[in-house]
Every structure is written in structure tokens, then in C-alpha cells.
Design a protein around this motif. Sequence first.
Motif, mmCIF file in Angstrom:
data_model
loop_
_atom_site.group_PDB
_atom_site.id
_atom_site.type_symbol
_atom_site.label_atom_id
_atom_site.label_comp_id
_atom_site.label_asym_id
_atom_site.label_seq_id
_atom_site.Cartn_x
_atom_site.Cartn_y
_atom_site.Cartn_z
ATOM 1 N N UNK A 27 1.721 -10.192 -9.344
ATOM 2 C CA UNK A 27 0.979 -11.227 -8.628
ATOM 3 C C UNK A 27 1.885 -12.017 -7.687
ATOM 4 N N UNK A 28 3.157 -12.110 -8.058
ATOM 5 C CA UNK A 28 4.107 -12.849 -7.217
ATOM 6 C C UNK A 28 4.329 -12.184 -5.866
ATOM 7 N N UNK A 29 3.966 -10.891 -5.739
ATOM 8 C CA UNK A 29 4.165 -10.147 -4.500
ATOM 9 C C UNK A 29 2.903 -10.028 -3.658
ATOM 10 N N UNK A 30 1.783 -10.542 -4.154
ATOM 11 C CA UNK A 30 0.507 -10.378 -3.445
ATOM 12 C C UNK A 30 0.550 -11.011 -2.057
ATOM 13 N N UNK A 31 1.092 -12.207 -1.947
ATOM 14 C CA UNK A 31 1.169 -12.877 -0.652
ATOM 15 C C UNK A 31 2.036 -12.090 0.315
ATOM 16 N N UNK A 32 3.118 -11.499 -0.186
ATOM 17 C CA UNK A 32 4.000 -10.675 0.647
ATOM 18 C C UNK A 32 3.236 -9.462 1.191
ATOM 19 N N UNK A 33 2.469 -8.802 0.323
ATOM 20 C CA UNK A 33 1.672 -7.651 0.756
ATOM 21 C C UNK A 33 0.641 -8.083 1.792
ATOM 22 N N UNK A 34 0.012 -9.232 1.567
ATOM 23 C CA UNK A 34 -0.973 -9.778 2.503
ATOM 24 C C UNK A 34 -0.354 -9.970 3.884
ATOM 25 N N UNK A 35 0.826 -10.566 3.930
ATOM 26 C CA UNK A 35 1.498 -10.838 5.206
ATOM 27 C C UNK A 35 1.875 -9.548 5.927
ATOM 28 N N UNK A 36 2.403 -8.576 5.191
ATOM 29 C CA UNK A 36 2.845 -7.330 5.827
ATOM 30 C C UNK A 36 1.663 -6.499 6.335
ATOM 31 N N UNK A 37 0.570 -6.458 5.571
ATOM 32 C CA UNK A 37 -0.596 -5.690 6.033
ATOM 33 C C UNK A 37 -1.250 -6.373 7.226
ATOM 34 N N UNK A 38 -1.215 -7.699 7.278
ATOM 35 C CA UNK A 38 -1.753 -8.405 8.437
ATOM 36 C C UNK A 38 -1.001 -8.020 9.709
ATOM 37 N N UNK A 39 0.308 -7.852 9.588
ATOM 38 C CA UNK A 39 1.105 -7.454 10.753
ATOM 39 C C UNK A 39 0.720 -6.040 11.198
ATOM 40 N N UNK A 40 0.623 -5.119 10.239
ATOM 41 C CA UNK A 40 0.302 -3.723 10.561
ATOM 42 C C UNK A 40 -1.065 -3.621 11.238
ATOM 43 N N UNK A 41 -2.034 -4.411 10.742
ATOM 44 C CA UNK A 41 -3.406 -4.309 11.246
ATOM 45 C C UNK A 41 -3.699 -5.270 12.385
ATOM 46 N N UNK A 106 3.354 6.180 1.183
ATOM 47 C CA UNK A 106 2.391 6.341 2.280
ATOM 48 C C UNK A 106 0.977 6.063 1.793
ATOM 49 N N UNK A 107 0.670 6.562 0.610
ATOM 50 C CA UNK A 107 -0.648 6.326 0.019
ATOM 51 C C UNK A 107 -0.854 4.837 -0.241
ATOM 52 N N UNK A 108 0.179 4.177 -0.747
ATOM 53 C CA UNK A 108 0.085 2.749 -1.050
ATOM 54 C C UNK A 108 -0.152 1.928 0.213
ATOM 55 N N UNK A 109 0.600 2.209 1.272
ATOM 56 C CA UNK A 109 0.450 1.457 2.521
ATOM 57 C C UNK A 109 -0.962 1.638 3.071
#
Length: 243
Positions: A27-41, A106-109
Motif C-alpha cells: 500500500x505504501x507504493x500505491x501513490x508511486x504507481x499512480x504517479x508513474x502511470x499518470x505520466x505514461x498515460x 511488461x504485463x504489470x505496466x
Amino acid sequence: KGECDFVRDIAAPLPLGIICDMMGIPESQTQFVFEQTNIILGLGDPEYVAPGTNPLVAALTSGKALTELMDELADERRRHPTEDLTSQLLNAEIDGETLTNQELASFFVLLVAAGNETTRNAISHGMKALSDHPDERRRWAADFEGVAPTAVEEIVRWASPVVHFRRTVTQDTELGGQPLREGEKVVLWYNSANRDESVFPDPFRFDVTRTPNEHVGFGGPGAHHCLGANLARREITVVFREL
């Protein structure tokens, strides 16, 4: 709270949190994933990618960061498997072959990007549509469980969370009177398809009981149909049931 930013506080956290939970991301990494996917998309959005930044570099950098996160998790799950999806994927075999770390990453991203922003957009569009069409909101509220299946499909049609895809013509053909030659690029506009007058009666009307509703919000039939379609339907249903 009395008020909130619906997208940031409700529509965004739910689908991302569920995907991360399924994959076993802390859960501590959820915000990090949110930020990185926002950049990609959001490569064309100055909120996520600063003007003057090379968008390709930004996308690759974020993809690399997510890959490193998954590599760490994969190594941990190989040593200590759990019930999460990452452990299941690592132990799955087809014809004696297993996923490499690169394939898993790749699947995860793909999963956190496609399973995050799309449902966020559908839920947000749904809230906007129900606010703009209070009669439809009341129809759904009067019989939530009975109307939910058609209401959710109408939200996906209305939102068309995936805007467009591009494909390559593999052989000379004709579509709608337009000749297409092998090798040419074609663009599929899902919003247009989901408002096709030849398919949908009164296509610009938001109707929570619309049936049939042969929208292509989850892609067309076949191998590329949305892997998470039923999860998205479930998430949209849960959000509006709670509201």
C-alpha cells in the motif's frame, strides 16, 4: 468532508488500489504507481509532464521505475510466494515455459495503466452524466440492483474511456466505401463508434436502461477484448451503489 475532488479522491484511488492489491504491491507504493502511470498515460497533459520535457523520455523513465518495482516484488515472491496475482503468474507454466521478469514487468505496466486510468475515467464520466441527467439518476436509484447492469454498460458507452487505437491494414480492402491499401494506418475512434446512429437509437441520449447496448467501450470481440471488463463493471457498480 462535505465536498471533494471526485476524480482525485474517489474515482482514481479505487481501481488503482484494487489492481495493486491483486498484484501484491504494498500500500505504501500505491501513490508511486499512480504517479508513474499518470505520466505514461498523460504525455500531452502539463499536469503530469512539464512543458519542454521529452514525452518519450518521460514515458520510458516511468516505465523503467515500474519495471524495477515489479522486479523487486518478483524476486520476493519467488522466495516467499503468497496468494497474490504476482505469485500466480510466476508459478504458471505453459508448455513448460514460465514468464521471465521482463515479461512479468511488461504485463504489470500494462495492467496498472489499462486497469487504472480507464475505469477512473468511466466512473468520473458516470458521475458527471448522472449529475447532468437527474431523471436518469432517479430511475437508477429507484431500483439500483435491477437497473445496474444496463446503467453500467451505458456509462461505459457514454464515457468511451479508451479514446482511440491505431491499426495497420494487412491487405487491400474497403470499409464504408473507403478503399484501404495494405500497410496504411487507420485510427479507430471509440467515441464515434459508440454514438453510431445506425447502431444506437437516439445515441446522444444518456439512458440507464438502454438495451440492447452493443458498445465497443471494452474493444471489439476477439483476442483484444478488454481483459478487465468484468472487473471494471464490478468497480463501477460498487462505486455507484455506495454513492
